[in-house]
Scaffold this active site. Sequence first.
Site, PDB file in Angstrom:
ATOM      1  N   ASP A  34      20.728  20.181  12.516  1.00  0.00           N
ATOM      2  CA  ASP A  34      21.840  21.017  12.966  1.00  0.00           C
ATOM      3  C   ASP A  34      21.638  21.478  14.417  1.00  0.00           C
ATOM      4  OD1 ASP A  34      24.322  22.301  12.358  1.00  0.00           O
ATOM      5  OD2 ASP A  34      23.271  24.216  12.162  1.00  0.00           O
TER       6      ASP A  34
ATOM      7  N   ASN B 152      24.963  22.231  16.830  1.00  0.00           N
ATOM      8  CA  ASN B 152      24.594  23.409  16.063  1.00  0.00           C
ATOM      9  C   ASN B 152      25.831  24.126  15.543  1.00  0.00           C
ATOM     10  OD1 ASN B 152      23.818  26.673  16.330  1.00  0.00           O
ATOM     11  ND2 ASN B 152      22.379  25.388  15.200  1.00  0.00           N
TER      12      ASN B 152
ATOM     13  N   ARG C  55      24.698  21.976   4.763  1.00  0.00           N
ATOM     14  CA  ARG C  55      24.719  21.780   3.310  1.00  0.00           C
ATOM     15  C   ARG C  55      25.990  21.065   2.865  1.00  0.00           C
ATOM     16  NH1 ARG C  55      22.582  27.915   1.992  1.00  0.00           N
ATOM     17  NH2 ARG C  55      20.326  27.502   2.230  1.00  0.00           N
TER      18      ARG C  55
ATOM     19  N   ASP D 109      15.507  24.454   1.741  1.00  0.00           N
ATOM     20  CA  ASP D 109      15.438  24.890   3.135  1.00  0.00           C
ATOM     21  C   ASP D 109      14.294  24.181   3.839  1.00  0.00           C
ATOM     22  OD1 ASP D 109      17.610  26.502   2.817  1.00  0.00           O
ATOM     23  OD2 ASP D 109      16.480  28.379   2.673  1.00  0.00           O
TER      24      ASP D 109
ATOM     25  N   ASP E 146      12.009  25.059   5.823  1.00  0.00           N
ATOM     26  CA  ASP E 146      10.683  25.666   5.982  1.00  0.00           C
ATOM     27  C   ASP E 146      10.032  25.975   4.641  1.00  0.00           C
ATOM     28  OD1 ASP E 146      12.576  27.607   5.494  1.00  0.00           O
ATOM     29  OD2 ASP E 146      12.429  28.482   7.495  1.00  0.00           O
TER      30      ASP E 146
ATOM     31  N   ASP F 155      25.654  31.855   0.865  1.00  0.00           N
ATOM     32  CA  ASP F 155      25.337  31.121  -0.353  1.00  0.00           C
ATOM     33  C   ASP F 155      25.765  31.862  -1.610  1.00  0.00           C
ATOM     34  OD1 ASP F 155      23.489  33.104   0.088  1.00  0.00           O
ATOM     35  OD2 ASP F 155      21.746  31.782   0.121  1.00  0.00           O
TER      36      ASP F 155
END
Length: 671
Positions: A43, A71, A79, A95, A97, A182
């Site tokens: 992104d 971005n 998603r 995710d 990370d 979300d």
Amino acid sequence: MSTPDISVIIGAYNAMPYLTKTLTSVVGQSIGRDRLEIITVNDGSTDGTGRELERFAAEYPGLFQVFHQENSGGPSAPRNKGLDHARGRFVFFLDADDYLGEEALERMLAMAEKNKTDVVLGKMVGVNGRGAPASMFLRNQPRTDVFSSRVYWALNPLKLIRRELIERHELRFPLGYKTCEDQLFTGMLYLKADGISVVADYDCLYIVKRDDGGNITTTTRGAESRIHVLELMVDLIEKHVPAGPDRDGLMNRHLSIDMFHALIHLAREADPELQQKNYEQLAALLERSYPDSLKAKVNAITRLRCELIQRRMLQETIELEKIDRGYRSTGVQPGVLVEGDRAYTLLPFFRDAERGIPDDIYDVTTALQDRHRLDSVTVDGGVLKMTGHAYLRRVPQDTTTTELVLRERGSKTEHRFPTTALATPDLGGSEEDGGKYRYPTAGFSAEIDLTSAADGSRLPKGLWDVLVVVRVQDVVKEIRFGHRRLPAVQAAPQTYVLADGEEKFAAALYYTHPYSNLTLDIGENLHKIADKLHVDGVRWSSSASAQLEVSGSWKLAGVPASALGVRLQSDSGTAVTTPVTARGEHGFTANMSVDGLAPGTWAVSLWLPSQHGQGWSMPVPFQPALKNTRWYRRGLPWYAAATKHSNLVLRVSRVEIVKAGVKRLRAVMNA
């Protein structure tokens, strides 16, 4: 092209160096790469994220799809792009990370397929100091919903989701939000799902707090967007869930968590006009969507927040958030005042005449937190003996007493017993609340004679749940006991044969499933004496052909091996019993002479007598390897042979000499 089982969707923005571990955890899943597709969306990263995605795609050809885009400002667009290209029967959002446990996807998929559920939550673990949802992961839940479990308190999309459910309802993540976006997606999934599963016995997902503070939830400032999503979620719930306990349960989550997070940012707002505007938004929300039934359900600090907001007490609200930040940073929560039959938490402004907040806002009588532990439990000579501790958290010990309760599960009949106080000078310490509250008299011991526990009579047959009752003045807290215990406490069921005068009876200590609470089984409801007796072998003695040797083991507590015997019983009811001889801790042998038995059939069993010919009998299984045997009685030949039954039955008889001779002669002539 075959359909993958799972599409793993990863949106990534400046995710190095965390991304490498994330991708490695996916390609190394035990389910196998042939059952996966991995869809990654860069992104608009400005670090090496894009290059790392391409490197993995080149190393695992055919497994990855990599997309690069400008971005978007949040996780929703990546998603959604992943969903647009997903082909799997299920999707899993990850995710960039975070990372997966090696068996995570295999276990979650198995749970979904076995229970035919649409959504599966895998246990989450915080890394590097990041908090993780926990209340919904106390145990596996094969099939549940948002109203009968705590799953709704985890509204992140990091779950295994049946893709057909997403497409049927045309669900996508809303754009324009950096945080909480979300919730709208996951909330609708939860409400529309045909069953939700929870995998709690394996660490599925590791969520990482980045060293650079780059987690989007920590870098996004301001209350306005959070309040807007809160309003949308309230609208969603009110549209799809009728007013009542189910709606209140979901609303509780949003007021306790989302309103709390909004207030944190509102208290930091530098623009007083925007701060007042946001505050009025919250007040308007509560005026329309905070009924008395919900007021009674939320915890005390949430109730106080709502009361202050409804009274438009902005400065007190800001002050409360500062004080609460101190509670959370030190881990020390306010004390509890008990007056008569009510308990109040000593939050700010309690009985402040100037503010005039009613006492019932602070009432925690039905929400008092208890702490307890079972330290030892056994049955000795018919007496149930227990030690442990129990107390109410942050409540002074001055007037605290405990008693033990045995309650029969079916009839609800109960018997109460006093306890003896034990000193616990170190209890409290620094375990909770920084050692501010101590509980030096919370220990107890109890001894209950099971032969007289029911008002002087033996405790009747039944499943008797063990409870501890803690009483402070007129406030009473009943605790189902035993699931917190010292490691030294025997976790396996312990079955006892106990004596009531000359009569024996069965008792067992065990822990329930899945909650692992202590229960006393009187009268073999679930734990049979016979199941604890085992025969290892049966043979005829090499030194005495009329002697039957039986060896085995027993797993009974509270009864000596000498009480056990091996019994031969004829069709006419005549019985001959030989005591066993103990061998080691749980083994036994018995040597029985069949010489002298009357002709006929004799059933062989293990026998534990009680009274007046009553007791426990466990038939010895048929022994295919047991051959016939012969011996002489008063010069005449006798024999014993095992007949073909499911259990061991011996036929004992005198050898008919004439028939035997004829039989041998025929054998010779036919040779």
